[in-house]
Motif scaffolding. Structure first.
Motif, PDB file in Angstrom:
ATOM      1  N   ARG A   1     112.445 -93.502   7.533  1.00  0.00           N
ATOM      2  CA  ARG A   1     112.736 -92.731   8.750  1.00  0.00           C
ATOM      3  C   ARG A   1     111.465 -92.183   9.396  1.00  0.00           C
ATOM      4  O   ARG A   1     111.516 -91.553  10.437  1.00  0.00           O
ATOM      5  CB  ARG A   1     113.660 -91.543   8.422  1.00  0.00           C
ATOM      6  N   GLY A   2     110.339 -92.387   8.710  1.00  0.00           N
ATOM      7  CA  GLY A   2     109.068 -91.895   9.258  1.00  0.00           C
ATOM      8  C   GLY A   2     108.693 -90.515   8.750  1.00  0.00           C
ATOM      9  O   GLY A   2     107.707 -89.940   9.198  1.00  0.00           O
ATOM     10  N   ALA A   3     109.457 -89.967   7.804  1.00  0.00           N
ATOM     11  CA  ALA A   3     109.113 -88.652   7.240  1.00  0.00           C
ATOM     12  C   ALA A   3     107.854 -88.792   6.398  1.00  0.00           C
ATOM     13  O   ALA A   3     107.779 -89.657   5.517  1.00  0.00           O
ATOM     14  CB  ALA A   3     110.265 -88.130   6.384  1.00  0.00           C
ATOM     15  N   GLU A   4     106.872 -87.944   6.688  1.00  0.00           N
ATOM     16  CA  GLU A   4     105.583 -88.041   5.998  1.00  0.00           C
ATOM     17  C   GLU A   4     105.437 -86.883   5.011  1.00  0.00           C
ATOM     18  O   GLU A   4     105.683 -85.732   5.358  1.00  0.00           O
ATOM     19  CB  GLU A   4     104.454 -88.002   7.030  1.00  0.00           C
ATOM     20  N   VAL A   5     105.021 -87.220   3.805  1.00  0.00           N
ATOM     21  CA  VAL A   5     104.807 -86.210   2.766  1.00  0.00           C
ATOM     22  C   VAL A   5     103.371 -86.304   2.271  1.00  0.00           C
ATOM     23  O   VAL A   5     102.932 -87.374   1.848  1.00  0.00           O
ATOM     24  CB  VAL A   5     105.772 -86.434   1.572  1.00  0.00           C
ATOM     25  N   ASP A   6     102.639 -85.218   2.355  1.00  0.00           N
ATOM     26  CA  ASP A   6     101.301 -85.158   1.772  1.00  0.00           C
ATOM     27  C   ASP A   6     101.419 -84.462   0.432  1.00  0.00           C
ATOM     28  O   ASP A   6     101.747 -83.276   0.364  1.00  0.00           O
ATOM     29  CB  ASP A   6     100.340 -84.369   2.674  1.00  0.00           C
ATOM     30  N   LEU A   7     101.158 -85.217  -0.617  1.00  0.00           N
ATOM     31  CA  LEU A   7     101.252 -84.680  -1.966  1.00  0.00           C
ATOM     32  C   LEU A   7      99.866 -84.183  -2.365  1.00  0.00           C
ATOM     33  O   LEU A   7      98.972 -84.976  -2.647  1.00  0.00           O
ATOM     34  CB  LEU A   7     101.720 -85.801  -2.900  1.00  0.00           C
ATOM     35  N   HIS A   8      99.702 -82.872  -2.354  1.00  0.00           N
ATOM     36  CA  HIS A   8      98.372 -82.296  -2.587  1.00  0.00           C
ATOM     37  C   HIS A   8      98.158 -81.941  -4.056  1.00  0.00           C
ATOM     38  O   HIS A   8      99.055 -81.434  -4.714  1.00  0.00           O
ATOM     39  CB  HIS A   8      98.222 -80.976  -1.820  1.00  0.00           C
ATOM     40  N   ARG A   9      96.906 -82.157  -4.478  1.00  0.00           N
ATOM     41  CA  ARG A   9      96.449 -81.573  -5.743  1.00  0.00           C
ATOM     42  C   ARG A   9      95.585 -80.360  -5.418  1.00  0.00           C
ATOM     43  O   ARG A   9      95.607 -79.357  -6.089  1.00  0.00           O
ATOM     44  CB  ARG A   9      95.632 -82.617  -6.517  1.00  0.00           C
ATOM     45  N   THR A  10      94.815 -80.489  -4.336  1.00  0.00           N
ATOM     46  CA  THR A  10      93.992 -79.386  -3.858  1.00  0.00           C
ATOM     47  C   THR A  10      94.050 -79.373  -2.324  1.00  0.00           C
ATOM     48  O   THR A  10      94.789 -80.146  -1.723  1.00  0.00           O
ATOM     49  CB  THR A  10      92.551 -79.491  -4.399  1.00  0.00           C
ATOM     50  N   PHE A  11      93.262 -78.499  -1.690  1.00  0.00           N
ATOM     51  CA  PHE A  11      93.425 -78.287  -0.249  1.00  0.00           C
ATOM     52  C   PHE A  11      92.743 -79.341   0.616  1.00  0.00           C
ATOM     53  O   PHE A  11      93.284 -79.750   1.639  1.00  0.00           O
ATOM     54  CB  PHE A  11      92.852 -76.914   0.144  1.00  0.00           C
ATOM     55  N   VAL A  12      91.505 -79.664   0.264  1.00  0.00           N
ATOM     56  CA  VAL A  12      90.749 -80.622   1.077  1.00  0.00           C
ATOM     57  C   VAL A  12      89.970 -81.533   0.139  1.00  0.00           C
ATOM     58  O   VAL A  12      89.809 -81.227  -1.040  1.00  0.00           O
ATOM     59  CB  VAL A  12      89.728 -79.916   2.024  1.00  0.00           C
ATOM     60  N   MET A  13      89.477 -82.647   0.677  1.00  0.00           N
ATOM     61  CA  MET A  13      88.615 -83.489  -0.142  1.00  0.00           C
ATOM     62  C   MET A  13      87.193 -82.921  -0.093  1.00  0.00           C
ATOM     63  O   MET A  13      86.913 -81.979   0.654  1.00  0.00           O
ATOM     64  CB  MET A  13      88.666 -84.926   0.343  1.00  0.00           C
ATOM     65  N   GLY A  14      86.324 -83.507  -0.885  1.00  0.00           N
ATOM     66  CA  GLY A  14      84.923 -83.108  -0.837  1.00  0.00           C
ATOM     67  C   GLY A  14      84.634 -81.862  -1.648  1.00  0.00           C
ATOM     68  O   GLY A  14      85.477 -81.373  -2.407  1.00  0.00           O
ATOM     69  N   PRO A  15      83.412 -81.333  -1.498  1.00  0.00           N
ATOM     70  CA  PRO A  15      82.959 -80.237  -2.372  1.00  0.00           C
ATOM     71  C   PRO A  15      83.842 -78.993  -2.294  1.00  0.00           C
ATOM     72  O   PRO A  15      84.083 -78.361  -3.331  1.00  0.00           O
ATOM     73  CB  PRO A  15      81.541 -79.935  -1.863  1.00  0.00           C
ATOM     74  N   TYR A  16      84.328 -78.633  -1.114  1.00  0.00           N
ATOM     75  CA  TYR A  16      85.172 -77.440  -1.038  1.00  0.00           C
ATOM     76  C   TYR A  16      86.509 -77.644  -1.764  1.00  0.00           C
ATOM     77  O   TYR A  16      87.045 -76.701  -2.346  1.00  0.00           O
ATOM     78  CB  TYR A  16      85.412 -77.046   0.421  1.00  0.00           C
ATOM     79  N   GLY A  17      87.020 -78.845  -1.733  1.00  0.00           N
ATOM     80  CA  GLY A  17      88.289 -79.117  -2.422  1.00  0.00           C
ATOM     81  C   GLY A  17      88.143 -79.054  -3.923  1.00  0.00           C
ATOM     82  O   GLY A  17      89.014 -78.554  -4.633  1.00  0.00           O
ATOM     83  N   LEU A  18      86.990 -79.565  -4.414  1.00  0.00           N
ATOM     84  CA  LEU A  18      86.773 -79.579  -5.860  1.00  0.00           C
ATOM     85  C   LEU A  18      86.444 -78.199  -6.412  1.00  0.00           C
ATOM     86  O   LEU A  18      86.497 -77.978  -7.617  1.00  0.00           O
ATOM     87  CB  LEU A  18      85.644 -80.570  -6.201  1.00  0.00           C
ATOM     88  N   SER A  19      86.068 -77.272  -5.544  1.00  0.00           N
ATOM     89  CA  SER A  19      85.724 -75.917  -6.006  1.00  0.00           C
ATOM     90  C   SER A  19      86.933 -74.986  -6.075  1.00  0.00           C
ATOM     91  O   SER A  19      86.815 -73.865  -6.577  1.00  0.00           O
ATOM     92  CB  SER A  19      84.707 -75.280  -5.052  1.00  0.00           C
ATOM     93  N   VAL A  20      88.059 -75.411  -5.562  1.00  0.00           N
ATOM     94  CA  VAL A  20      89.253 -74.558  -5.634  1.00  0.00           C
ATOM     95  C   VAL A  20      89.668 -74.420  -7.095  1.00  0.00           C
ATOM     96  O   VAL A  20      89.818 -75.425  -7.798  1.00  0.00           O
ATOM     97  CB  VAL A  20      90.417 -75.170  -4.813  1.00  0.00           C
ATOM     98  N   ASP A  21      89.835 -73.187  -7.557  1.00  0.00           N
ATOM     99  CA  ASP A  21      90.290 -72.961  -8.931  1.00  0.00           C
ATOM    100  C   ASP A  21      91.810 -73.127  -8.939  1.00  0.00           C
ATOM    101  O   ASP A  21      92.559 -72.214  -8.595  1.00  0.00           O
ATOM    102  CB  ASP A  21      89.892 -71.546  -9.377  1.00  0.00           C
TER     103      ASP A  21
END
Lengths: 94, 373
Positions: free
Chosen positions: B176-196
């Protein structure tokens, strides 16, 4: 819950998902693709049934709110209530 | 409200519309109906931002004059925006039941959560996808569940195990076009990897009711910080919606300011928090102060802050460069080695989807990483 014992009680379909759109309300029922838009009197009935109640209590409440004689209001509201029940938006249970 | 002259550019009009009901904004709306050359792009942008409710409220409250034709057009757009939100909520109810049945912990974030928890009325804030945060160790189970429910993954991971160890999110779409973003953290890159992530999950969930289901969302601190990451590190130029969300949270939300700054400091994300708040307050010309706006104005960006922010803040922030810049944020020698191996040896499916070959992929990433110092 309405205190009137033995009379069927009207209630909103609990699984329905809703959104306000101006003076109307969009309602999406489970397993349906498209929401239904209620406006005018149908919205008033829907809103009044945030808590379940009998038809009689519903009519009395709407009649008081809109300053319309209960028999006149019942005449206008009954077909709308029946339609909402048929469409699965409201449930009526004893 | 007083101060500035009425807005006349589309960008200014959009901002004035979305904050017309916030205290302390000095942005003004014109007192006469907009001509088509301004109205059409205004409605188009407000629709893209999924803030049609804000425009309709401005019209209904008399803050913005509209013709009957404009009102009708707006009501139609708003019904479409809200219908999309309802369909996504229907999907959310189904997914939530499936995840619960399989003991997968989920926290809703961004649009669906903010609309239901932060605004005074869900009609004010639409959304175009679902953002679900799952624990790292449950990413694969959640992905399998989505697939079993008819969702297809948009883009493959660079390597097996990458998603659950280093990934930001994976996107799934159903028929139906429903989009789901399955997150492990907030963003990619260094800021994403720093999230505790353990700290993020330690905050008790907020919840909201959809039909007969009670849906768990990120708590107020996690939700506010996620909004800041999106506002600063998401699209560039920044979108209006996350900034409007942030203004709502700062003025009316229940996140404890000390906890917010403490988490941001611990995650090395004070620059993200401060930049999001400053840009929101300046963009919306808000004058009311809160504990966090005062903190943000005082925060001094360091050289390292500027370098990291610059990695994200460009229209074409590339995957490879962001990923390579993340190496120093990966803790542990083995994990770091695995991270570098995954990035330097992406699978063929991953390269195919990016229309690239391995040498071209590596060269492009290295060039961009080096060009940013």
């Amino acid at each position: 819950m309405d205190a009137t014992v033995g009379h069927p009680v009207l209630s909103q379909q609990q699984a329905a998902l809703t959104r306000r759109v101006g003076s109307g309300v969009l309602i999406l029922l489970p397993l349906c693709d498209d929401p239904v838009l209620l406006d005018g009197g149908a919205t008033a009935i829907w809103d009044a049934l945030q808590r379940p109640k009998t038809r009689q209590t519903l009519i009395t409440e709407l009649s008081t709110r809109y300053g319309t004689p209960a028999d006149e209001l019942a005449l206008a509201a009954e077909p709308v209530i029946s339609d909402l029940c048929e469409r699965g938006l409201l449930r009526e249970q004893s | 409200m007083s101060g500035t002259a009425p807005s006349t550019s589309v960008g200014e009009l959009v901002r004035a519309v979305v904050v017309h009901d916030l205290p302390g904004s000095t942005l003004q709306l014109p007192s006469t109906a907009l001509p088509p050359r301004l109205w059409s792009p205004l409605v188009a942008q407000i629709t893209r931002e999924r803030l049609t409710g804000q425009l309709l409220a401005a019209a209904n409250q008399g803050a913005l004059a509209v013709t009957s034709h404009q009102r009708e057009q707006l009501q139609t757009r708003h019904r479409r925006t809200m219908s999309q939100a309802l369909r996504l909520e229907q999907t959310l109810v189904t997914l939530d039941a499936a995840f619960r049945a399989n003991d997968v912990d989920v926290r809703v974030s961004k649009g669906a959560a903010v609309s239901n928890l932060d605004y005074d009325g869900t009609w004010r804030r639409g959304f175009g996808d679902l953002d679900l945060l799952v624990r790292s160790e449950q990413v694969e189970t959640a992905q399998h569940l989505l697939t079993s429910l008819g969702f297809a993954r948009d883009e493959p991971a660079p390597r097996v195990d990458f998603d659950k160890r280093f990934g930001k999110s994976s996107t799934f779409i159903d028929k139906r076009g429903a989009e789901v973003d399955l997150h492990r953290t907030f963003v990619m890159g260094p800021y994403g990897l720093s999230v505790d992530l353990s700290q993020l999950w330690s905050e008790p969930a907020d919840s909201f009711v959809l039909g007969e289901a009670r849906i768990d969302a990120l708590g107020p601190v996690g939700r506010l910080l996620h909004t800041c990451y999106v506002a600063v590190l998401g699209d560039f130029p920044p979108r209006i919606t996350p900034q409007r969300d942030l203004a709502e949270m700062l003025l009316y939300g229940k996140a404890n300011p000390d906890q917010v700054t403490s988490w941001a400091q611990h995650w090395g994300a004070e620059a993200v928090l401060a930049t999001a708040i400053r840009e929101t307050w300046r963009g919306f010309a808000l004058t009311d102060e809160t504990a966090l706006t005062v903190w943000a104005e005082r925060y001094q960006l360091t050289h390292e802050d500027r370098r990291l922010l610059a990695l994200y803040r460009r229209p074409d922030a590339p995957y490879a460069a962001l990923a390579l810049s993340s190496v120093s944020k990966v803790k542990g020698v083995r994990r770091r080695a695995a991270f570098i191996y995954a990035l330097s040896n992406p699978g063929p499916e991953f390269l195919d989807r990016r229309g690239s070959t391995l040498p071209r992929y590596l060269l492009r990433g290295a060039k961009r990483a080096l060009s940013r110092g």
